[in-house]
Write an enzyme that holds these catalytic residues in place. Structure first.
Site, short mmCIF file in Angstrom:
data_model
loop_
_atom_site.label_atom_id
_atom_site.label_comp_id
_atom_site.label_asym_id
_atom_site.label_seq_id
_atom_site.Cartn_x
_atom_site.Cartn_y
_atom_site.Cartn_z
N CYS A 79 -0.61 5.84 11.63
CA CYS A 79 -1.39 4.95 12.51
C CYS A 79 -0.66 3.64 12.73
CB CYS A 79 -2.79 4.75 11.94
SG CYS A 79 -2.89 3.47 10.69
N SER A 132 -6.86 -1.66 3.27
CA SER A 132 -8.24 -1.72 2.78
C SER A 132 -8.48 -2.90 1.85
CB SER A 132 -8.61 -0.40 2.09
OG SER A 132 -7.55 0.07 1.30
N GLU A 161 -7.84 12.19 2.75
CA GLU A 161 -7.53 12.43 4.17
C GLU A 161 -6.91 13.81 4.38
OE1 GLU A 161 -4.63 10.95 7.71
OE2 GLU A 161 -5.24 9.37 6.32
#
EC number: 1.17.7.4
Length: 324
Positions: free
Chosen positions: A203, A276, A134
């Site tokens: 997030c 994930s 990222e």
């Protein structure tokens, strides 16, 4: 053996898949249905071996760089949820590849912020982990030298910008909320004019999962995070559990990884999963404890999540047809 010791399991909610991960996996699944195998995926679509192996079995081929993909293929190429540098879609276009972008929309938002700040003439400070895909993707939105990476409070204290009055801040989306706040405080105190996002770029899913662990960890003897060692958000959950006062806070990829010596004398256990990690692995871990203990599972809800992200238009009709 009937006289199993009893164990109270507190299951964190929210846990596991976030909307960005869900969307990325769906993109690979739908591309395989629509175009057939193979579908190429640049980098692990999400950081979880179980998910990646499952998609590989269906015909996804994972590569680290586009140059590993054969010339002239008309198979789709998918960019992972972590986002990519601008050079990657440029190279794909140059090679006439058909590509689908599974970058999480919240990562894309950070890319857009970084570009906007650069257009306004700011030098950009990125809080993140060097080498994480990222971070590579975000730094690759701008020419070399435009973004400075800060990894620690010490970095924030030592940072000497070209123009202290002309700075803007962005962050990786999967960081520790508390660590990031400490770095932001240092940067704000040193550079009062630094432009910071209204709320850090971490997030909602990362924040919610960390808050759930903070609520559960002080109430249990041990904490398990189901996730992958290369998953930033999963590793942060282990750290949050430790800091919240849980004496054993460990990462396991699945039930087979459990070191039972660490869980011999416990009467309560917290379980969560990184963004994930599929729920089937959480169930597998609970099942492994149920073989050794009389388990009582309670769900500890600290937030409700109902966010979903649209998938690319080219795959949407297929998604509607399959009733998603």
């Amino acid at each position: 053996m009937t006289d199993k010791p009893s164990l109270d399991i507190l299951l964190c909610a929210p846990r596991g898949f976030c909307a960005g991960v869900d969307r990325a996996i769906q993109i690979v699944d739908l591309a395989l249905k629509k175009y057939g195998a193979p579908v190429y995926v640049r980098h692990e679509i999400v950081h979880n071996k179980f998910v990646v192996d499952g998609l590989r079995a269906k015909g996804a081929i994972f590569v680290e760089e586009l140059e590993e993909i054969p010339e002239g293929t008309d198979a789709p190429v998918i960019f992972s949820a972590h986002g990519v540098a601008k050079s990657v879609p440029a190279e794909a276009k140059h090679r006439n590849m058909f590509f689908l972008d599974a970058t999480c929309p919240l990562v894309t938002k950070v890319h857009v912020e970084a570009q906007r700040h650069a257009e306004e003439g700011h030098d950009i400070v990125l809080i993140g982990h060097r080498g994480h895909p990222e971070v590579i993707g975000t730094m690759g939105q701008l020419p070399p030298g435009k973004i400075t990476l800060i990894e620690t409070v010490a970095d924030a204290e030592a940072f000497t910008p070209r123009d202290p009055d002309n700075l803007a801040l962005v962050t990786q989306t999967t960081l520790s909320v508390d660590d990031t706040s400490a770095m932001v405080m240092v940067l704000k105190s040193r550079f009062p004019n630094i432009a910071v996002p209204a709320k850090e770029d971490i997030c909602y899913a990362t924040t919610n999962r960390q808050e759930a662990v903070k609520a559960v960890a002080p109430r249990v003897d041990a904490m398990i995070v189901v996730g992958a060692p290369n998953s930033s958000n999963s590793m942060r959950l282990v750290e949050v559990g430790e800091r919240a006062g849980c004496r054993v806070s460990v990462l396991v990829q699945r039930a087979g990884d459990i070191d039972w010596d660490q869980f011999g004398d416990i009467s309560s256990l917290g379980i969560t999963a990184g963004a994930s990690a599929p729920e089937s692995l959480v169930e597998e871990v609970i099942g492994a404890f149920a073989e050794r203990f009389n388990v009582n599972v309670e769900i500890a809800v600290t937030a409700e999540e109902n966010i979903a992200f649209n998938i690319p238009r080219v795959l949407r009709q297929l998604e509607e047809a399959s009733g998603h």
